[in-house]
Motif scaffolding. Structure first.
Motif, PDB file in Angstrom:
ATOM      1  N   PRO A 167     -20.042  24.009 -40.888  1.00 59.31           N
ATOM      2  CA  PRO A 167     -18.702  23.573 -41.302  1.00 59.31           C
ATOM      3  C   PRO A 167     -17.851  24.736 -41.783  1.00 59.31           C
ATOM      4  O   PRO A 167     -18.363  25.812 -42.108  1.00 59.31           O
ATOM      5  N   ARG A 168     -16.566  24.506 -41.854  1.00 57.04           N
ATOM      6  CA  ARG A 168     -15.650  25.495 -42.434  1.00 57.04           C
ATOM      7  C   ARG A 168     -15.848  25.510 -43.949  1.00 57.04           C
ATOM      8  O   ARG A 168     -15.990  24.470 -44.579  1.00 57.04           O
TER       9      ARG A 168
ATOM     10  N   GLU B 131     -17.301  23.543 -36.897  1.00 55.61           N
ATOM     11  CA  GLU B 131     -16.030  22.899 -37.218  1.00 55.61           C
ATOM     12  C   GLU B 131     -14.868  23.770 -36.744  1.00 55.61           C
ATOM     13  O   GLU B 131     -14.892  24.993 -36.893  1.00 55.61           O
ATOM     14  N   THR B 132     -13.841  23.152 -36.212  1.00 59.99           N
ATOM     15  CA  THR B 132     -12.690  23.902 -35.740  1.00 59.99           C
ATOM     16  C   THR B 132     -12.088  24.734 -36.871  1.00 59.99           C
ATOM     17  O   THR B 132     -11.955  24.280 -38.006  1.00 59.99           O
TER      18      THR B 132
ATOM     19  N   ASP C   5     -13.808  18.477 -34.650  1.00 56.41           N
ATOM     20  CA  ASP C   5     -12.730  18.330 -35.622  1.00 56.41           C
ATOM     21  C   ASP C   5     -13.280  17.816 -36.943  1.00 56.41           C
ATOM     22  O   ASP C   5     -13.911  16.761 -36.982  1.00 56.41           O
TER      23      ASP C   5
ATOM     24  N   PRO D  96     -15.298  18.159 -40.882  1.00 53.70           N
ATOM     25  CA  PRO D  96     -16.703  18.323 -41.241  1.00 53.70           C
ATOM     26  C   PRO D  96     -17.549  17.071 -41.059  1.00 53.70           C
ATOM     27  O   PRO D  96     -18.776  17.149 -41.048  1.00 53.70           O
TER      28      PRO D  96
ATOM     29  N   ILE E  32     -20.389  16.934 -38.445  1.00 57.14           N
ATOM     30  CA  ILE E  32     -21.469  17.871 -38.744  1.00 57.14           C
ATOM     31  C   ILE E  32     -22.415  17.289 -39.776  1.00 57.14           C
ATOM     32  O   ILE E  32     -23.641  17.285 -39.600  1.00 57.14           O
TER      33      ILE E  32
END
Length: 371
Positions: A6-7, A36-37, A59, A61, A64
């Motif tokens: 994730p971001r 994640e984008t 798109d 979190p 994920i």
């Protein structure tokens, strides 16, 4: 295995758990990687770069945390992330649980299997997954401290290296481990007057041999510590007790005897800080002043140099991620006691003794979990 990245959402955290190159390694071995984008934008890695490496870019979190068997991050999961963790899932990231009872409680409730980078061991009691970030933070501590010493930043207006005819600034480094060594290297390189304190005679000997006359070493007794701190322009806290809260070495009382505008940089803030007056800050507001002394206590210092930090981190975390993905977490830990030392929480139990003792939780040994 399906692995998710994730971001990062912590304040001013620009690092990412997996680089495109790491994704390529995992995908090349048949693992499915979801990213994640926007996760890699902080290091200059686009979504297209991750797709080209074999990742599926998703798109948000939610997919994920809902679908991936292992989640790879950099910083400890934030409250909204912890709410998405689930039993049977592996979380692989920095945790720093000892000073963070809320995070610990949330991980226990989630049932997740949480492996902390900072307690994975190596030969001779080393901490190889912590080392690269300690190197970065140690070097940044002098950079940050030098900036904080500028008058416009609230500091004394001292140039660490001085100039011909004017004495250099005095730097006191508390702790001679990886952080302290790298901090001393930077301070010596700037031409500062550097003293390193430690309680281990072997560490002091090693530092003395390395720095020769370029830096002084001193045993870290209470009297010696106070003597150095009150003379210093910049004090760098670089102490570490693996997995446990950092000891409070500089008291509020000592601040009153320090120079006005002196700077404290607490690199131990992830483990609760080694100064009594420390509290976590962010890159958005990195400093505050107590009794005329500037405190720099950013809890994710390496995030400011995200590209360097991410690649240095992936160099040491990826091999273990590959083992977990290929063998499953239980077999990977059973076959590698160094990786097993990273298990902090599993299935509602604290499995790292220092964390259990610090926070008053029952301790379940890793051997019992694996057995």
């Amino acid at each position: 295995m399906r692995i998710g990245c994730p971001r990062e959402i912590k304040n001013h955290e620009y690092r990412v758990g997996l680089t495109p190159e790491s994704v390529h390694e995992l995908a090349d071995r048949g693992h499915e990687v979801w990213v994640e984008t926007g996760a890699g934008l902080g290091i200059g890695a686009s979504d297209a770069a991750y797709r080209d490496a074999g990742a599926r870019v998703v798109d948000g979190p939610e997919p994920i945390f809902a679908e991936c068997e292992m989640v790879v991050k950099v910083k400890e999961p934030q409250p909204e992330e912890r709410a998405r963790l689930r039993r049977g899932q592996v979380l692989y990231t920095y945790l720093h649980l000892a000073p963070d009872p809320e995070q610990t409680d949330d991980l226990i409730r989630s049932g997740v299997t949480a492996i902390a980078y900072e307690t994975v061991t190596g030969p001779n009691r080393t901490l190889p997954l912590l080392k690269p970030m300690s190197q970065v933070a140690g070097r940044m501590s002098v950079q940050a401290g030098a900036t904080a010493l500028e008058k416009a930043q609230g500091g004394r207006g001292v140039l660490l290296g001085g100039v011909p005819g004017v004495l250099p600034g005095k730097v006191c480094v508390i702790g001679g481990g990886v952080v302290g060594f790298n901090a001393a290297q930077m301070a010596v390189g700037l031409g500062a007057d550097v003293t390193i304190l430690d309680r281990d005679p072997e560490v002091l000997e090693r530092l003395g041999i390395h720095f020769e006359s370029r830096a002084k070493t001193r045993f870290s007794s209470k009297a010696n510590l106070e003597d150095e701190v009150v003379q210093a322009d910049l004090v760098i806290g670089a102490v570490l007790i693996p997995g446990a809260a950092a000891p409070k070495l500089i008291t509020r009382d000592m601040l009153g005897r320090m120079k006005q505008g002196a700077v404290l940089v607490d690199v131990a803030i992830d483990q609760g800080g080694c100064f009594e007056t420390s509290r976590p800050t962010t890159h958005a507001e990195p400093t505050y002043v107590v009794d005329g002394v500037v405190h720099y206590c950013v809890a994710n210092m390496p995030g400011a140099v995200a590209r360097t930090s991410t690649y240095a981190l992936n160099n040491v975390t990826l091999p273990h991620a590959l083992r977990i993905a290929e063998l499953g977490w239980k077999r990977a830990l059973a076959e590698n006691p160094h990786l097993a030392a990273g298990l902090n929480v599993h299935d509602g139990h604290v499995t790292y003794e220092a964390v259990a003792q610090e926070l008053g939780h029952a301790y379940r040994p890793v051997d019992e979990v694996l057995g």
